[in-house]
Design a protein around this motif. Structure first.
Motif, PDB file in Angstrom:
ATOM      1  N   LEU A   8       0.829  -1.208   0.000  1.00  0.00           N
ATOM      2  CA  LEU A   8       0.000   0.000   0.000  1.00  0.00           C
ATOM      3  C   LEU A   8       0.863   1.258   0.000  1.00  0.00           C
ATOM      4  O   LEU A   8       0.526   2.255  -0.666  1.00  0.00           O
ATOM      5  CB  LEU A   8      -0.942  -0.007   1.204  1.00  0.00           C
ATOM      6  CG  LEU A   8      -1.980  -1.132   1.225  1.00  0.00           C
ATOM      7  CD1 LEU A   8      -2.819  -1.075   2.493  1.00  0.00           C
ATOM      8  CD2 LEU A   8      -2.857  -1.108  -0.012  1.00  0.00           C
ATOM      9  N   THR A   9       1.967   1.227   0.722  1.00  0.00           N
ATOM     10  CA  THR A   9       2.887   2.371   0.730  1.00  0.00           C
ATOM     11  C   THR A   9       3.474   2.594  -0.657  1.00  0.00           C
ATOM     12  O   THR A   9       3.555   3.732  -1.134  1.00  0.00           O
ATOM     13  CB  THR A   9       4.015   2.143   1.761  1.00  0.00           C
ATOM     14  OG1 THR A   9       3.424   1.943   3.043  1.00  0.00           O
ATOM     15  CG2 THR A   9       4.967   3.323   1.806  1.00  0.00           C
ATOM     16  N   TYR A  10       3.873   1.512  -1.303  1.00  0.00           N
ATOM     17  CA  TYR A  10       4.414   1.630  -2.662  1.00  0.00           C
ATOM     18  C   TYR A  10       3.375   2.231  -3.612  1.00  0.00           C
ATOM     19  O   TYR A  10       3.688   3.138  -4.389  1.00  0.00           O
ATOM     20  CB  TYR A  10       4.863   0.249  -3.171  1.00  0.00           C
ATOM     21  CG  TYR A  10       5.344   0.281  -4.596  1.00  0.00           C
ATOM     22  CD1 TYR A  10       6.591   0.806  -4.909  1.00  0.00           C
ATOM     23  CD2 TYR A  10       4.546  -0.186  -5.635  1.00  0.00           C
ATOM     24  CE1 TYR A  10       7.034   0.860  -6.218  1.00  0.00           C
ATOM     25  CE2 TYR A  10       4.976  -0.133  -6.945  1.00  0.00           C
ATOM     26  CZ  TYR A  10       6.224   0.390  -7.228  1.00  0.00           C
ATOM     27  OH  TYR A  10       6.659   0.449  -8.530  1.00  0.00           O
ATOM     28  N   CYS A  11       2.152   1.745  -3.547  1.00  0.00           N
ATOM     29  CA  CYS A  11       1.087   2.275  -4.422  1.00  0.00           C
ATOM     30  C   CYS A  11       0.840   3.750  -4.147  1.00  0.00           C
ATOM     31  O   CYS A  11       0.650   4.531  -5.085  1.00  0.00           O
ATOM     32  CB  CYS A  11      -0.199   1.472  -4.247  1.00  0.00           C
ATOM     33  SG  CYS A  11      -0.104  -0.195  -4.922  1.00  0.00           S
ATOM     34  N   ALA A  12       0.827   4.141  -2.879  1.00  0.00           N
ATOM     35  CA  ALA A  12       0.609   5.548  -2.538  1.00  0.00           C
ATOM     36  C   ALA A  12       1.742   6.417  -3.061  1.00  0.00           C
ATOM     37  O   ALA A  12       1.505   7.510  -3.602  1.00  0.00           O
ATOM     38  CB  ALA A  12       0.464   5.704  -1.029  1.00  0.00           C
ATOM     39  N   LEU A  13       2.967   5.948  -2.921  1.00  0.00           N
ATOM     40  CA  LEU A  13       4.117   6.722  -3.414  1.00  0.00           C
ATOM     41  C   LEU A  13       4.101   6.838  -4.939  1.00  0.00           C
ATOM     42  O   LEU A  13       4.349   7.916  -5.492  1.00  0.00           O
ATOM     43  CB  LEU A  13       5.432   6.093  -2.947  1.00  0.00           C
ATOM     44  CG  LEU A  13       5.740   6.273  -1.466  1.00  0.00           C
ATOM     45  CD1 LEU A  13       6.959   5.448  -1.075  1.00  0.00           C
ATOM     46  CD2 LEU A  13       5.962   7.736  -1.143  1.00  0.00           C
ATOM     47  N   MET A  14       3.815   5.749  -5.622  1.00  0.00           N
ATOM     48  CA  MET A  14       3.783   5.790  -7.090  1.00  0.00           C
ATOM     49  C   MET A  14       2.635   6.661  -7.591  1.00  0.00           C
ATOM     50  O   MET A  14       2.763   7.346  -8.605  1.00  0.00           O
ATOM     51  CB  MET A  14       3.681   4.385  -7.675  1.00  0.00           C
ATOM     52  CG  MET A  14       4.953   3.577  -7.536  1.00  0.00           C
ATOM     53  SD  MET A  14       6.383   4.312  -8.364  1.00  0.00           S
ATOM     54  CE  MET A  14       6.008   3.930 -10.076  1.00  0.00           C
ATOM     55  N   THR A  17       3.363  10.765  -6.236  1.00  0.00           N
ATOM     56  CA  THR A  17       4.530  11.551  -6.631  1.00  0.00           C
ATOM     57  C   THR A  17       4.368  12.071  -8.060  1.00  0.00           C
ATOM     58  O   THR A  17       3.581  11.535  -8.840  1.00  0.00           O
ATOM     59  CB  THR A  17       5.814  10.705  -6.526  1.00  0.00           C
ATOM     60  OG1 THR A  17       5.649   9.507  -7.297  1.00  0.00           O
ATOM     61  CG2 THR A  17       6.128  10.349  -5.081  1.00  0.00           C
ATOM     62  N   PRO A  18       5.108  13.137  -8.404  1.00  0.00           N
ATOM     63  CA  PRO A  18       4.957  13.704  -9.750  1.00  0.00           C
ATOM     64  C   PRO A  18       5.246  12.680 -10.846  1.00  0.00           C
ATOM     65  O   PRO A  18       6.132  11.843 -10.718  1.00  0.00           O
ATOM     66  CB  PRO A  18       6.014  14.819  -9.785  1.00  0.00           C
ATOM     67  CG  PRO A  18       6.233  15.170  -8.361  1.00  0.00           C
ATOM     68  CD  PRO A  18       6.049  13.887  -7.588  1.00  0.00           C
ATOM     69  N   GLY A  19       4.462  12.750 -11.875  1.00  0.00           N
ATOM     70  CA  GLY A  19       4.596  11.881 -13.032  1.00  0.00           C
ATOM     71  C   GLY A  19       3.692  12.407 -14.129  1.00  0.00           C
ATOM     72  O   GLY A  19       2.980  13.400 -13.943  1.00  0.00           O
ATOM     73  N   ASN A 114       2.503   5.046 -20.767  1.00  0.00           N
ATOM     74  CA  ASN A 114       3.039   5.795 -19.636  1.00  0.00           C
ATOM     75  C   ASN A 114       4.101   4.947 -18.935  1.00  0.00           C
ATOM     76  O   ASN A 114       3.774   3.957 -18.283  1.00  0.00           O
ATOM     77  CB  ASN A 114       1.911   6.158 -18.667  1.00  0.00           C
ATOM     78  CG  ASN A 114       2.395   6.989 -17.495  1.00  0.00           C
ATOM     79  OD1 ASN A 114       3.572   7.153 -17.261  1.00  0.00           O
ATOM     80  ND2 ASN A 114       1.441   7.508 -16.732  1.00  0.00           N
ATOM     81  N   PRO A 115       5.364   5.324 -19.050  1.00  0.00           N
ATOM     82  CA  PRO A 115       6.440   4.500 -18.456  1.00  0.00           C
ATOM     83  C   PRO A 115       6.304   4.316 -16.947  1.00  0.00           C
ATOM     84  O   PRO A 115       6.635   3.266 -16.420  1.00  0.00           O
ATOM     85  CB  PRO A 115       7.720   5.269 -18.804  1.00  0.00           C
ATOM     86  CG  PRO A 115       7.362   6.098 -19.980  1.00  0.00           C
ATOM     87  CD  PRO A 115       5.912   6.452 -19.817  1.00  0.00           C
ATOM     88  N   LYS A 116       5.794   5.326 -16.253  1.00  0.00           N
ATOM     89  CA  LYS A 116       5.646   5.197 -14.801  1.00  0.00           C
ATOM     90  C   LYS A 116       4.592   4.147 -14.455  1.00  0.00           C
ATOM     91  O   LYS A 116       4.754   3.394 -13.490  1.00  0.00           O
ATOM     92  CB  LYS A 116       5.288   6.548 -14.183  1.00  0.00           C
ATOM     93  CG  LYS A 116       5.332   6.542 -12.672  1.00  0.00           C
ATOM     94  CD  LYS A 116       5.104   7.919 -12.090  1.00  0.00           C
ATOM     95  CE  LYS A 116       5.079   7.846 -10.575  1.00  0.00           C
ATOM     96  NZ  LYS A 116       4.709   9.128  -9.974  1.00  0.00           N
ATOM     97  N   GLY A 150      -4.750   4.480  -5.183  1.00  0.00           N
ATOM     98  CA  GLY A 150      -4.371   5.487  -6.169  1.00  0.00           C
ATOM     99  C   GLY A 150      -5.388   6.596  -6.352  1.00  0.00           C
ATOM    100  O   GLY A 150      -5.015   7.753  -6.589  1.00  0.00           O
ATOM    101  N   PHE A 151      -6.679   6.285  -6.247  1.00  0.00           N
ATOM    102  CA  PHE A 151      -7.721   7.281  -6.505  1.00  0.00           C
ATOM    103  C   PHE A 151      -7.569   8.550  -5.662  1.00  0.00           C
ATOM    104  O   PHE A 151      -7.528   9.656  -6.208  1.00  0.00           O
ATOM    105  CB  PHE A 151      -9.115   6.669  -6.335  1.00  0.00           C
ATOM    106  CG  PHE A 151     -10.213   7.647  -6.579  1.00  0.00           C
ATOM    107  CD1 PHE A 151     -10.611   7.957  -7.871  1.00  0.00           C
ATOM    108  CD2 PHE A 151     -10.846   8.287  -5.520  1.00  0.00           C
ATOM    109  CE1 PHE A 151     -11.621   8.883  -8.109  1.00  0.00           C
ATOM    110  CE2 PHE A 151     -11.851   9.203  -5.745  1.00  0.00           C
ATOM    111  CZ  PHE A 151     -12.241   9.506  -7.038  1.00  0.00           C
ATOM    112  N   PRO A 152      -7.478   8.447  -4.333  1.00  0.00           N
ATOM    113  CA  PRO A 152      -7.341   9.695  -3.568  1.00  0.00           C
ATOM    114  C   PRO A 152      -6.001  10.401  -3.796  1.00  0.00           C
ATOM    115  O   PRO A 152      -5.928  11.635  -3.737  1.00  0.00           O
ATOM    116  CB  PRO A 152      -7.496   9.257  -2.109  1.00  0.00           C
ATOM    117  CG  PRO A 152      -7.240   7.803  -2.095  1.00  0.00           C
ATOM    118  CD  PRO A 152      -7.597   7.283  -3.451  1.00  0.00           C
ATOM    119  N   CYS A 153      -4.958   9.619  -4.084  1.00  0.00           N
ATOM    120  CA  CYS A 153      -3.644  10.233  -4.310  1.00  0.00           C
ATOM    121  C   CYS A 153      -3.643  11.110  -5.552  1.00  0.00           C
ATOM    122  O   CYS A 153      -3.168  12.245  -5.517  1.00  0.00           O
ATOM    123  CB  CYS A 153      -2.566   9.154  -4.420  1.00  0.00           C
ATOM    124  SG  CYS A 153      -2.281   8.249  -2.887  1.00  0.00           S
TER     125      CYS A 153
END
Length: 194
Positions: A8-14, A17-19, A114-116, A150-153
């Motif tokens: 979940l932390t990884y998903c929130a960070l990805m 963060t800017p992309g 989208n590479p990210k 991802g939705f709220p982020c």
């Protein structure tokens, strides 16, 4: 919990963060507000979830077998982001004619280049697949959980853009904002190329 929290932390960070997705959401939020940007948000979340699901089912093996395919995808994604940046600079700045909002389908399809999003999907498939589930159940679980996180982020980026939009009350300010967003997107595209 030992496996869930890092995922979940990884998903929130990805997601947070800017992309490319978030730069487009800031621009869309500024020009159209949150409500008209919502289809793009849902399209991005759905596109990433579908990409993650397919990657977890085994698409990642193609990239291992043919590394040139990964390089070609990265190049296509970079070129597409540069085209988006160019279009953003060339958009009309008349306050009564804002640029067309990005739709659900366009945003979902953008994840294919989208590479990210690809990096996220490959990492989830290779690091976070739950071993206690069957392959389809595990793929569905991480894809849906990633979408929920991802939705709220990414919504935060659209809301940020919506707040900035209130400051863009003149064509000159709007033109400067478009130029900054286009430059940011182009810089991200070039950074992801290397």
């Amino acid at each position: 919990m030992n496996e869930l929290l890092p995922f979940l932390t990884y998903c929130a960070l990805m997601s947070g963060t800017p992309g490319p997705n978030n730069m487009m959401l800031v621009a869309s939020g500024a020009h159209h507000g949150y409500r008209r940007t919502l289809p793009a948000i849902l399209g991005m979340v759905s596109g990433v979830a579908l990409l993650t699901f397919v990657m977890c089912l085994g698409l990642g093996a193609l990239f291992i077998a043919w590394p040139a395919l990964h390089a070609a995808l990265r190049l296509a994604g970079t070129l597409y982001m540069l085209v988006l940046a160019w279009r953003l600079v060339g958009q009309p700045v008349a306050l009564d004619r804002p640029p067309q909002a990005l739709g659900f389908v366009q945003a979902a399809l953008f994840q294919a280049v989208n590479p990210k999003s690809w990096l996220r999907a490959v990492t989830v498939a290779s690091v976070f697949m739950p071993a206690q589930f069957s392959l389809p159940a595990g793929a569905l679980t991480v894809s849906l959980a990633g979408a929920v996180v991802g939705f709220p982020c990414i919504s935060g980026w659209a809301l940020f853009g919506s707040g900035i939009g209130r400051l863009l009350s003149s064509p000159g300010r709007r033109r400067a904002f478009n130029a900054i967003m286009a430059a940011s997107l182009a810089l991200l595209a070039l950074m992801l190329l290397y």
